[in-house]
Design an enzyme around this catalytic site. Sequence first.
Site, short mmCIF file in Angstrom:
data_model
loop_
_atom_site.label_atom_id
_atom_site.label_comp_id
_atom_site.label_asym_id
_atom_site.label_seq_id
_atom_site.Cartn_x
_atom_site.Cartn_y
_atom_site.Cartn_z
N ARG A 177 0.80 -1.23 0.00
CA ARG A 177 0.00 0.00 0.00
C ARG A 177 0.83 1.28 0.00
O ARG A 177 0.33 2.33 -0.40
CB ARG A 177 -0.96 -0.02 1.19
CG ARG A 177 -2.03 -1.10 0.96
CD ARG A 177 -2.97 -1.19 2.12
NE ARG A 177 -4.06 -2.13 1.86
CZ ARG A 177 -4.64 -2.85 2.79
NH1 ARG A 177 -4.26 -2.76 4.04
NH2 ARG A 177 -5.65 -3.65 2.49
N ARG B 96 -15.39 2.19 -10.57
CA ARG B 96 -14.47 1.07 -10.32
C ARG B 96 -13.23 1.72 -9.73
O ARG B 96 -12.66 2.62 -10.34
CB ARG B 96 -14.11 0.36 -11.61
CG ARG B 96 -12.91 -0.61 -11.46
CD ARG B 96 -12.40 -1.07 -12.81
NE ARG B 96 -11.36 -2.08 -12.71
CZ ARG B 96 -10.04 -1.85 -12.73
NH1 ARG B 96 -9.58 -0.62 -12.85
NH2 ARG B 96 -9.18 -2.85 -12.65
N ASP C 190 -9.65 1.47 -9.26
CA ASP C 190 -8.48 0.74 -9.73
C ASP C 190 -7.47 0.54 -8.60
O ASP C 190 -7.27 1.44 -7.78
CB ASP C 190 -7.83 1.55 -10.87
CG ASP C 190 -6.60 0.87 -11.45
OD1 ASP C 190 -6.77 -0.18 -12.08
OD2 ASP C 190 -5.49 1.39 -11.25
N HIS D 132 -4.00 -1.59 -3.23
CA HIS D 132 -2.82 -0.78 -2.96
C HIS D 132 -3.15 0.52 -2.24
O HIS D 132 -2.31 1.40 -2.09
CB HIS D 132 -2.07 -0.51 -4.27
CG HIS D 132 -1.79 -1.80 -4.99
ND1 HIS D 132 -0.72 -2.59 -4.67
CD2 HIS D 132 -2.51 -2.48 -5.93
CE1 HIS D 132 -0.76 -3.70 -5.42
NE2 HIS D 132 -1.84 -3.65 -6.19
N GLU E 105 -11.26 -2.84 -7.13
CA GLU E 105 -10.44 -3.89 -7.73
C GLU E 105 -9.45 -4.41 -6.71
O GLU E 105 -8.45 -3.74 -6.41
CB GLU E 105 -9.70 -3.37 -8.97
CG GLU E 105 -9.01 -4.49 -9.72
CD GLU E 105 -7.57 -4.22 -10.10
OE1 GLU E 105 -7.00 -5.05 -10.84
OE2 GLU E 105 -6.99 -3.20 -9.68
#
Length: 512
Positions: free
Chosen positions: A173, A210, A212, A216, A248
């Site tokens: 992350r 969404r 992406d 992360h 995601e």
Amino acid sequence: MRLLLILLLFGSCTGQFNPNVACGRTSIVHLFEWRWEDIAEECERYLGPNGFGGVQISPPNENLIITNPNRPWWERYQPISYKICTRSGDEDQFKDMVTRCNNVGVYIYVDAVINHMCGSGVGKGSSSTCGSSYSTNDESFPGVPYSNFDFNDNKCKTSSGDIENYDDTDQVRNCRLLSLMDLALEKEYVRGKITDYLNKLIAIGVAGFRIDASKHIWPRDLQAIVSRLNNLNTHWFPNVSRPFIFQEVIDLGGGGISVSDYFDIGRVTEFKYGTKLGKLIRKWDGEKMAYLKNWGEGWGFMPTDRALVFVDNHDNQRGHGGGGDSILTFFDARLYKMAVAFMLAHPYGFTRVMSSFSWPRNFVNGKDINDWIGPPSYNNGSIKAVPINEDSTCGDGWVCEHRWRQIKNMVIFRNVADGQALTNWWDNGQNQIAFGRGNTGFIVFNNDNCDMDITLNTGLPAGTYCDIISGQKNGDSCTGKQITVSSNGTANFRISNSDADPFVAIHLNVKV
Ligand code: QV4
Ligand code: CA
């Protein structure tokens, strides 16, 4: 008062899980790399009339232009600013698309790339889709603007600055995914820039996002951003509708990060779905379709009301992201249609259909060296329009899986069966299976290497129905097989393993 409070609380926690699709619609389609003009046309001429609920679009914000290789599809995952300005179109074209699609009840879901900016080794320039400048040397993106205060360099503890170990949550992350410049999303300033961008899209009329690379992003940072999003535009949506959020996160089991970390924020992509379904339909590892009997949570998938499901996506159809070799795509058309039909017939999850462009696959040592190839385009880089052939298929390299009769008809099947439980399951212990959805629809698959001739209880009212796979209903007749349901609800199904498509589906709206 107490009731109001309960209602408010309920509304605030269920909102972002609701896809916001118009009543009676149940699926969205990813029109990967399409131009906004073409999407507007497609909403009006095809998606609206055929019951599609919405479109996931490619990232609409300005991105880096990459010329080596020549304009890969993945340049759109390297943001330069939040100006609405890409190869798909400019802001006016974007607004026109949203308005026209919304007006026919087909809503727009934006792919939001908010974890990072462009690759860290890009350097200095202004080769971007709207001409905004950038410099990765001094970490500056004046088009936003972001400066070197806004990135995660100090938080990341790896020597390369990139994610080196996927089992280390901090790295995943705080460090750079694929060497992309990682934004410091805990910063007020950065959160503000991102919420401004997303709220601008909401004002234009989009229905959701969404997110992406959510894996992360720290869940608390994403939660903070989502909670600052405005309600949807009331010109098209009911008062206090929340934007639909689907994140995601690739979680195939194992690893330090779980999809459940994100359940409070919105729905999450269920990547196990396509991987396992591909194996079953390909009959790899001794898998058989009979095992689909307890498909869904019974397979260790996330709860159905959190799941965003799909057979393939723009990454794993070409070996990027997660999923592996079992993923079915348009390249394996016969098996692919079975997989998509199964997904659309089965009640688990919120369904997304993939619509691709083709490219010449070229495997060298097991890797497709053409996995980067961008959408059909001209020498100057502009994306080609999607031409529609007389038989309703698409030309110029656009695959348009969503226009394949079997897939389009199954999108309608799902709408007809909406809210109905799975009923009348049958299997032969191998790869012949059948099931219904209450008394609204019934589907039968023969994925064995032998013919099938069987009488099954469909749960449907007596009558003659048109199979929507070998053909469809055309006025008062069928262009394909006819299925006769008797007064006790049973019907005879004959499916040869040499049929073009070895499955049959019928529902209430195709009774003649
Ligand atoms: C390369 C090397 C690096 C090196 C760097 C040096 O791989 O090791 O440090 O050069 O500059 C492209 C290239 C990639 C390149 C990178 C940075 O493929 O080789 O790094 O750019 O310049 C898409 C593509 C990526 C592409 C990226 C950005 O799939 O190949 O990277 O766009 O252009 C994980 C994540 C998941 C992710 C998935 C692909 O958990 O979130 O990987 N999926 C989403 C999108 C996906 C997108 C991104 C995330 C990034 O669905 O399409 O990646 O936004 O599983
Ligand atoms: Ca990050």
